[in-house]
Structures are given as structure tokens and as C-alpha cells.
Scaffold this motif. Structure first.
Motif, short mmCIF file in Angstrom:
data_model
loop_
_atom_site.label_atom_id
_atom_site.label_comp_id
_atom_site.label_asym_id
_atom_site.label_seq_id
_atom_site.Cartn_x
_atom_site.Cartn_y
_atom_site.Cartn_z
N GLY A 1 35.25 24.99 24.47
CA GLY A 1 34.46 24.57 25.61
C GLY A 1 35.06 25.01 26.92
O GLY A 1 36.15 25.60 26.97
N LEU A 2 34.34 24.73 27.99
CA LEU A 2 34.77 25.05 29.34
C LEU A 2 35.48 23.83 29.93
O LEU A 2 34.91 22.74 29.97
N VAL A 3 36.73 24.02 30.34
CA VAL A 3 37.54 22.93 30.86
C VAL A 3 37.78 23.14 32.36
O VAL A 3 37.54 24.22 32.89
N ASP A 4 38.27 22.10 33.00
CA ASP A 4 38.50 22.19 34.44
C ASP A 4 39.69 23.08 34.78
O ASP A 4 39.60 23.95 35.64
N SER A 5 40.80 22.85 34.09
CA SER A 5 42.00 23.62 34.40
C SER A 5 42.95 23.62 33.20
O SER A 5 42.68 23.01 32.17
N GLY B 1 44.38 28.39 40.20
CA GLY B 1 42.99 28.43 40.62
C GLY B 1 42.21 29.61 40.09
O GLY B 1 40.98 29.64 40.21
N GLN B 2 42.88 30.59 39.49
CA GLN B 2 42.18 31.73 38.91
C GLN B 2 41.74 31.39 37.48
O GLN B 2 42.36 30.58 36.80
N TYR B 3 40.66 32.05 37.04
CA TYR B 3 40.10 31.76 35.72
C TYR B 3 40.90 32.44 34.61
O TYR B 3 41.66 33.39 34.83
N GLY B 4 40.70 31.95 33.39
CA GLY B 4 41.35 32.54 32.23
C GLY B 4 40.87 31.85 30.96
O GLY B 4 40.03 30.95 30.99
N VAL B 5 41.43 32.28 29.85
CA VAL B 5 41.08 31.74 28.54
C VAL B 5 42.37 31.42 27.80
O VAL B 5 43.33 32.20 27.83
N ALA B 6 42.40 30.28 27.14
CA ALA B 6 43.56 29.88 26.35
C ALA B 6 43.07 29.21 25.07
O ALA B 6 41.91 28.80 24.97
N GLY B 7 43.95 29.12 24.09
CA GLY B 7 43.53 28.46 22.85
C GLY B 7 44.51 28.64 21.73
O GLY B 7 45.67 29.03 21.93
N LEU B 8 44.04 28.35 20.52
CA LEU B 8 44.85 28.45 19.31
C LEU B 8 44.13 29.31 18.29
O LEU B 8 42.93 29.12 18.05
#
Length: 388
Positions: free
Chosen positions: A246-250, A262-269
Motif C-alpha cells: 500500500g501507499l504509506v505516509d513516510s 520528503g522525497q518519494y521511494g519504495v521499500a519492502g520485503l
């Protein structure tokens, strides 16, 4: 008579000392009742205890979690207060931690709810990463996100009733130990670090053992974030892996060194290995009643995923929840618990959902494979993940 009693006590103590110093089977059995943090300290007593402790640690392959809801004190988030108490008592050595906390209280602002009077105050605490990181051992990878709402199961019971928190202070930390046949790898990409080589190193492409990808987009409202997400999803959509998120705040952990705050990105497992299984269903805008939600979630049973070491993830739109179901609270979490009463559920409310209908049963797979069908609004992606 007194002398005989003293002699008996000494004799019993000497027998106990002999057993605890020489009989590995007994020592190992006793150590299975010792929480992991104490077990690591005990391992320094002698060689026998160290070897026994190592064998016990290898058997601790069941995930665990800590969850908390507020209000808490002004200095720490409710989750951090609970971690300080509960991490001492867990029976695993965390290798990966997935933490989600609410955006109201964790971004430097705290809300105290007392007698219906809301007061806002500034927290004077550690950096968010340091605040969470201090509870876990060196070498443990922590993936930390901040979301607008939290879904979580209370600590201590796989059969606990999960709750949806669209307001107020809440958070959870899921702890994954090292598990045979399971490889969990955290990843993080921004515009500067994104490349085909980085995707491969993260195990997201050219990885035949990839089974599940939990994906979180932070700062999603920034210009370019939507395009960047498509870049990530395009190669993933062509794989056989289950994709959910999902899309999270930070994003607060681990610290970012490649891009500015403050810049966008993608993180996960990225979860790989023969013992990883996953399935998901999509509750779209047409699912508007508790009965329909339960029926849709019930389709997950077709995947026949084992109950042990399985957790549920719920990635839902902020537009759903209590208002969507005509002022009925906790509808989707309750529906999940009714279908899977012994499986804990965790998740978030955000500004967009990632996933699709994907149920693997024998040789049959139902899956949408284009990037557009992986992105949703006003929906919930309900997912089961099994880790051996």
C-alpha cells in the motif's frame, strides 16, 4: 537431625550442579523455557550452556510480534513503550522486523485523549529509527513505515481479535527469525538508487524462488511517485510472485542515505524460498456489506495455506473502514478473524492499495499481470503469507 538435613541439601545441590554442568539434554530442555534475550546472556556461562543455547536458538523458528495502542506518555510512542517491556520475553532471535505506526503520533506530534479533551504536544525523544532500533539486536534489519491508520492483532495470542485503528495512537512490530527454507530480504529504492542491478540484488528479478513481495510506497503524493511505482511494478507483474502492499505516509527505517527527507521511494520485503506461500483477494468497491466481505475473504481458503507461521495482511483505503460500512466498525478485520480465527492480522489504511486476486491451488493460478490492475483505490487487499 539438623546435621542430616544439611547434608541432604548439600547432596541434592551437588547432584543438581553435576547435572547442569554435564548433562546437555537436561540443560537444553530447561533452556527452552528461557526467553531469547536471557538465553544469549546464559550462553556465556560455559561451553556446554553455549552449545545448548545455540541448539535451542535454531529451533526458535516461529514468528512473533508486539503491538500497542495509545495513549502513551509524551516522550515515547505506545509501541516503543510496549517494545521495552515485551522484547525481553520473546522466544526468538529477530532477523527481520516489519514495523508500522500511525502518522498522528510518530512524526513528532503526540495526541493525548483524556476525558474527551484532546491536547497536542511536542515529543522530545530519539530519532524514530533510533527509538525502535535500540530494542533489537545488532544485525537485525528493521523496515519501518508510518501510515494513516493501523490494523493489528493484540500481542501474545494468534487467536486474538484484530482491530482497525483509523484514529488514535497504534503500531506493531512483526519479528521474523531465521527460518530454514525462507529468505526474507529488505529493499529500498529511490530515484537515485533504482536500477536493474539493484532490483536483481534485492531478489525482485531473475529469482525463480521469489514467492511474495510486500511493497510500500512512501511520500506517494510527490510529483513523479506514480511513475516511479510503475517502474517497480512492471518487472514484478511479469513474475509468479504474489505482490501486496500500500501507499504509506513516510518511511523511517533504515535511515536513508541516497535521498533527502520528503522525497518519494519504495521499500519492502522480498520473501523467497520453497517454504514461502502466499495468496490474496481483492475487496473492491462492490464489496459493501459484512456478509460480502466475509465471502470474499473466505475464498482464501482455496489456497490451503498451513495455519502455523502464517499471518494475514490487510492493505486498505482510507475511504473504507467504519464510514464505508455505514458506521459499522471493524467489519473487514472481524470478517477475516471469522474465517481465520487462529491467524493474526496486520496492516494499514493508506491512499492506495497494491495487489490483486491471486490464489494458487495445485497448478491453477488466478492472477492479473499488468501494472494497472495491481493498483487500486477504495479497495482492500487481503493477503495470507506463510513462512515455513
Amino acid at each position: 537431625m539438623g546435621e542430616n538435613e544439611d547434608f541432604t541439601v548439600v547432596l541434592q545441590d551437588s547432584k543438581a550442579s553435576y547435572v547442569l554442568s554435564n548433562v546437555a539434554e537436561v540443560v537444553e530442555r530447561i533452556l527452552t523455557f528461557v526467553p531469547t534475550k536471557s538465553l544469549l546472556r546464559i550462553a556465556s556461562v560455559c561451553r556446554l550452556w553455549r552449545n545448548c543455547a545455540r541448539r535451542v536458538l535454531r529451533t526458535q523458528q516461529q514468528l512473533d510480534w508486539v503491538s500497542a495502542c495509545g495513549p502513551s506518555n509524551p516522550k515515547n510512542h505506545a509501541l516503543c513503550n510496549m517494545l521495552a517491556e515485551e522484547v525481553e520475553n520473546v522466544f526468538l532471535l529477530p532477523k527481520i522486523v516489519l514495523a508500522l505506526v500511525d502518522c498522528e503520533a510518530f512524526n513528532g506530534q503526540a495526541y493525548c485523549y483524556r476525558q474527551n479533551k484532546q491536547a497536542k504536544m511536542r515529543r522530545h525523544s530519539l530519532d524514530p529509527f533510533e527509538e525502535v532500533n535500540r530494542f533489537f539486536p545488532t544485525g537485525c534489519d528493521i523496515m519501518g513505515m508510518v501510515a494513516s491508520g493501523i490494523v493489528m492483532t493484540p500481542s501474545g495470542s494468534f487467536s486474538g481479535v484484530p482491530k482497525e485503528y483509523q484514529e488514535g495512537e497504534a503500531g506493531f512490530a512483526i519479528m521474523f527469525p531465521s527460518i530454514e527454507g525462507v529468505n526474507i530480504k529488505p529493499f529500498h529504492f529511490c530515484e537515485k538508487s533504482m536500477s536493474p542491478t539493484a532490483l536483481k540484488e534485492a531478489g525482485l528479478v531473475d529469482n525463480p524462488e521469489l514467492r511474495v513481495v510486500l511493497l510500500f510506497v512512501y511520500e506517494p503524493c510527490q510529483n513523479g511517485a506514480a511513475r516511479f511505482l510503475v517502474q517497480i511494478l512492471e518487472p514484478l507483474a511479469k513474475s509468479n510472485a504474489l505482490i501486496a502492499g500500500g501507499l504509506v505516509d513516510s518511511y523511517f527505517s533504515p535511515p536513508r542515505h541516497c535521498c533527502l527527507q520528503g522525497q518519494y521511494g519504495v521499500a519492502g520485503l522480498a520473501l523467497s524460498g520453497p517454504k514461502v506461500q502466499g495468496a490474496s483477494v481483492l475487496l473492491d468497491q462492490e464489496i459493501t456489506s459484512p456478509k460480502a466481505a466475509e465471502a470474499t475473504i473466505g475464498r482464501l481458503k482455496a489456497a490451503k495455506i498451513p495455519e502455523k507461521n502464517t499471518i494475514g495482511f490487510m492493505f486498505s483505503c482510507l475511504g473504507r473502514g467504519q464510514n464505508f460500512y455505514k458506521d459499522q466498525a471493524n467489519v473487514e478485520a472481524d470478517a477475516f478473524h471469522k474465517v481465520f480465527p487462529n491467524t493474526p492480522l496486520f496492516g494499514l489504511f493508506g491512499n492506495g492499495e497494491i495487489g490483486c486476486d491471486r490464489i494458487v491451488k495445485e497448478d491453477y493460478t488466478l492472477c492479473d499481470t499488468d501494472t494497472e490492475s495491481l493498483q487500486h483505490e477504495y479497495s482492500t487487499v487481503m493477503t495470507l503469507v506463510h513462512v515455513g
